[in-house]
Design a protein around this motif. Structure first.
Motif, PDB file in Angstrom:
ATOM      1  N   ARG A   1      17.646  33.158  -2.722  1.00 61.99           N
ATOM      2  CA  ARG A   1      16.823  34.281  -3.177  1.00 61.99           C
ATOM      3  C   ARG A   1      15.374  33.960  -2.835  1.00 61.99           C
ATOM      4  N   ASN A   2      14.750  34.861  -2.101  1.00 61.59           N
ATOM      5  CA  ASN A   2      13.387  34.636  -1.609  1.00 61.59           C
ATOM      6  C   ASN A   2      13.313  33.361  -0.783  1.00 61.59           C
ATOM      7  N   GLY A   3      14.406  33.056  -0.076  1.00 60.05           N
ATOM      8  CA  GLY A   3      14.448  31.900   0.785  1.00 60.05           C
ATOM      9  C   GLY A   3      14.711  30.589   0.079  1.00 60.05           C
ATOM     10  N   ILE A   4      14.952  30.608  -1.228  1.00 61.59           N
ATOM     11  CA  ILE A   4      15.177  29.409  -2.025  1.00 61.59           C
ATOM     12  C   ILE A   4      16.620  29.370  -2.493  1.00 61.59           C
ATOM     13  N   GLU A   5      17.266  28.207  -2.383  1.00 59.37           N
ATOM     14  CA  GLU A   5      18.648  28.087  -2.844  1.00 59.37           C
ATOM     15  C   GLU A   5      18.688  28.132  -4.364  1.00 59.37           C
TER      16      GLU A   5
ATOM     17  N   GLU B   1      16.567  30.397 -12.025  1.00 53.13           N
ATOM     18  CA  GLU B   1      15.168  30.297 -12.442  1.00 53.13           C
ATOM     19  C   GLU B   1      14.265  29.746 -11.337  1.00 53.13           C
ATOM     20  N   LYS B   2      14.846  29.127 -10.307  1.00 54.48           N
ATOM     21  CA  LYS B   2      14.045  28.615  -9.194  1.00 54.48           C
ATOM     22  C   LYS B   2      13.405  29.749  -8.402  1.00 54.48           C
ATOM     23  N   ALA B   3      14.016  30.915  -8.410  1.00 54.18           N
ATOM     24  CA  ALA B   3      13.471  32.104  -7.752  1.00 54.18           C
ATOM     25  C   ALA B   3      13.937  33.308  -8.557  1.00 54.18           C
ATOM     26  N   PRO B   4      13.213  33.682  -9.596  1.00 55.14           N
ATOM     27  CA  PRO B   4      13.669  34.730 -10.515  1.00 55.14           C
ATOM     28  C   PRO B   4      13.826  36.103  -9.877  1.00 55.14           C
ATOM     29  N   THR B   5      13.069  36.389  -8.824  1.00 57.03           N
ATOM     30  CA  THR B   5      13.128  37.711  -8.191  1.00 57.03           C
ATOM     31  C   THR B   5      13.126  37.553  -6.679  1.00 57.03           C
ATOM     32  N   GLY B   6      13.463  38.648  -5.998  1.00 56.89           N
ATOM     33  CA  GLY B   6      13.404  38.657  -4.543  1.00 56.89           C
ATOM     34  C   GLY B   6      14.732  38.985  -3.909  1.00 56.89           C
ATOM     35  N   PRO B   7      14.743  39.202  -2.592  1.00 54.78           N
ATOM     36  CA  PRO B   7      15.970  39.563  -1.872  1.00 54.78           C
ATOM     37  C   PRO B   7      16.966  38.407  -1.822  1.00 54.78           C
ATOM     38  N   LEU B   8      18.252  38.779  -1.780  1.00 58.17           N
ATOM     39  CA  LEU B   8      19.340  37.808  -1.766  1.00 58.17           C
ATOM     40  C   LEU B   8      19.996  37.714  -0.393  1.00 58.17           C
ATOM     41  N   SER B   9      20.333  36.489  -0.005  1.00 57.88           N
ATOM     42  CA  SER B   9      21.183  36.227   1.155  1.00 57.88           C
ATOM     43  C   SER B   9      22.258  35.240   0.717  1.00 57.88           C
ATOM     44  N   ILE B  10      23.488  35.482   1.161  1.00 58.91           N
ATOM     45  CA  ILE B  10      24.612  34.620   0.799  1.00 58.91           C
ATOM     46  C   ILE B  10      25.228  34.075   2.080  1.00 58.91           C
ATOM     47  N   ILE B  11      25.395  32.754   2.138  1.00 52.68           N
ATOM     48  CA  ILE B  11      25.955  32.089   3.305  1.00 52.68           C
ATOM     49  C   ILE B  11      27.269  31.451   2.906  1.00 52.68           C
ATOM     50  N   ILE B  12      28.338  31.702   3.674  1.00 47.88           N
ATOM     51  CA  ILE B  12      29.655  31.133   3.390  1.00 47.88           C
ATOM     52  C   ILE B  12      30.123  30.345   4.602  1.00 47.88           C
ATOM     53  N   SER B  13      30.451  29.075   4.397  1.00 50.58           N
ATOM     54  CA  SER B  13      30.909  28.207   5.474  1.00 50.58           C
ATOM     55  C   SER B  13      32.405  27.971   5.373  1.00 50.58           C
ATOM     56  N   GLY B  14      33.126  28.351   6.438  1.00 50.86           N
ATOM     57  CA  GLY B  14      34.554  28.085   6.482  1.00 50.86           C
ATOM     58  C   GLY B  14      34.851  26.611   6.633  1.00 50.86           C
ATOM     59  N   ALA B  15      33.982  25.882   7.350  1.00 56.00           N
ATOM     60  CA  ALA B  15      34.192  24.453   7.557  1.00 56.00           C
ATOM     61  C   ALA B  15      33.999  23.669   6.267  1.00 56.00           C
ATOM     62  N   ASP B  16      32.994  24.048   5.489  1.00 55.90           N
ATOM     63  CA  ASP B  16      32.672  23.322   4.261  1.00 55.90           C
ATOM     64  C   ASP B  16      33.388  23.871   3.037  1.00 55.90           C
ATOM     65  N   HIS B  17      33.979  25.081   3.159  1.00 51.42           N
ATOM     66  CA  HIS B  17      34.552  25.768   1.999  1.00 51.42           C
ATOM     67  C   HIS B  17      33.500  25.857   0.897  1.00 51.42           C
ATOM     68  N   ARG B  18      32.322  26.344   1.273  1.00 51.21           N
ATOM     69  CA  ARG B  18      31.215  26.413   0.330  1.00 51.21           C
ATOM     70  C   ARG B  18      30.416  27.690   0.525  1.00 51.21           C
ATOM     71  N   LEU B  19      29.901  28.210  -0.584  1.00 47.69           N
ATOM     72  CA  LEU B  19      29.059  29.404  -0.605  1.00 47.69           C
ATOM     73  C   LEU B  19      27.689  28.999  -1.132  1.00 47.69           C
TER      74      LEU B  19
ATOM     75  N   ALA C   1      26.018  39.690 -11.358  1.00 46.48           N
ATOM     76  CA  ALA C   1      24.981  40.211 -12.246  1.00 46.48           C
ATOM     77  C   ALA C   1      23.628  40.352 -11.561  1.00 46.48           C
ATOM     78  N   ILE C   2      23.406  39.617 -10.474  1.00 50.64           N
ATOM     79  CA  ILE C   2      22.097  39.687  -9.809  1.00 50.64           C
ATOM     80  C   ILE C   2      22.156  40.399  -8.461  1.00 50.64           C
ATOM     81  N   LEU C   3      23.356  40.792  -8.017  1.00 44.26           N
ATOM     82  CA  LEU C   3      23.485  41.469  -6.733  1.00 44.26           C
ATOM     83  C   LEU C   3      22.867  42.862  -6.781  1.00 44.26           C
ATOM     84  N   GLU C   4      22.168  43.212  -5.718  1.00 45.51           N
ATOM     85  CA  GLU C   4      21.612  44.548  -5.575  1.00 45.51           C
ATOM     86  C   GLU C   4      21.895  45.042  -4.162  1.00 45.51           C
TER      87      GLU C   4
END
Length: 325
Positions: A225-229, A203-221, A295-298
């Motif tokens: 969306r629209n530049g907002i986590e 709900e922080k960014a209901p629409t917009g393009p998606l980017s996904i960042i995965i860190s091997g060091a942190d084991h975190r994804l 469900a939100i991937l495009e």
């Protein structure tokens, strides 16, 4: 809150001087954000807009580092060497917006000096434009860029785009948030020591393009969306993350998400190919989070995988632009 910036979005870029063959990296070279940025010589830049093809943009200029960092959808798509104002003509710091753009501009203040691909930041003479980069501050206050980079950047920007100019040397790992831009302290996460948080707040960014960042060091994804986590989860890998990688979503069907590889500087000859189910299985994340993300991937969403940490406080620090006296 304060966000970090993924290393891969630096490493996935092709570095080019003004008039020379692109500089590339090999897996044997140090894979660190500092090494890549600091190795740039005057006139060189990094550019990979495909790593975040859509979304809001921001430019952060570090006078201390003589670098400009270009963000889109929360992640870096470019870094360039610059030349800012010399002694007595210092480039002002603060938060600016692009007021005017002109491909073939001549200076009104300095004998009609050429200012190709001019992007005006103030009405009293401060702008970004192509110019000579000797390796140190040498302008009359403007931010000089390599000619080729200035042309590429000009094509991607629009009126009203935010440009932050700071004296600070550190750079943020993701697009700096309003709290970072004002120097406000980030809110503490409500977590016990060692507790791995799963966050999902679309709900922080209901629409917009998606980017996904995965860190091997942190084991975190992290999901942007629209530049907002909007999401973050711990992940696990069947083998260590040794080198950066980048992917773009082709489609989603009953079998899940299908990703295409994006070639990196040391693997330019490799053609784009579909990631195999065996390769996808190397990454594991909570099933409920995976289904929400699915469900939100495009098509067009991007994933970058980096061995670097995304934690704030390593390379990334808040940028203080406005400070009370």
């Amino acid at each position: 809150m304060r966000l970090p910036l993924p290393l891969l979005l630096i490493l996935g870029l092709a570095a080019q001087p003004l008039a020379a063959q692109p500089q590339t990296l090999t897996p044997a070279q140090p894979v660190t954000i500092e090494a890549v940025i600091n190795a740039l010589k005057p006139g060189q830049y990094l550019w990979a807009p495909q790593l975040a093809p859509a979304g809001p943009m921001m430019i952060v200029v570090s006078l201390a580092k003589q670098r400009a960092y270009i963000y889109r959808n929360g992640v870096i798509i470019g870094v360039s060497t610059i030349s800012s104002g010399k002694a007595g003509k210092a480039t002002p710091t603060g938060v600016f917006t692009i007021l005017q753009k002109k491909v073939d501009h001549k200076s009104n203040l300095y004998n009609d000096a050429p200012m190709p691909y001019m992007q005006r930041l103030t009405w009293d003479g401060i702008a970004m434009h192509a110019g000579n980069l000797p390796g140190y501050p040498a302008s009359h206050g403007c931010i000089r860029l390599p000619l080729a980079f200035a042309k590429l950047l000009y094509a991607e920007t629009s009126f009203g785009l935010t440009v932050v100019i700071t004296n600070d040397a550190p750079i943020p790992r993701l697009t700096p948030t309003p709290a970072a831009l004002t120097g406000a302290a980030p809110a503490a996460a409500p977590a016990q020591p060692g507790q791995a948080l799963v966050r999902w707040t679309p709900e922080k960014a209901p629409t917009g393009p998606l980017s996904i960042i995965i860190s091997g060091a942190d084991h975190r994804l992290i999901v942007l969306r629209n530049g907002i986590e909007i999401g973050s989860t711990p992940v696990s890998f069947s083998e260590p993350v040794a080198l950066p990688a980048a992917y773009v979503l082709k489609n989603v069907d009953a079998d899940g998400a299908h990703w295409l590889t994006m070639s990196l500087p040391w693997d330019k000859a490799a053609a784009s190919r579909t990631v195999t189910p065996e390769e996808r299985a190397k990454l594991a994340l909570p099933e409920d989070f995976r289904l929400k993300l699915l469900a939100i991937l495009e098509p067009g969403a991007t994933v970058v995988v980096t061995p670097d940490t995304l934690r704030a406080g390593s390379t990334g620090k808040p940028i203080t632009v406005i400070a009370e006296q």
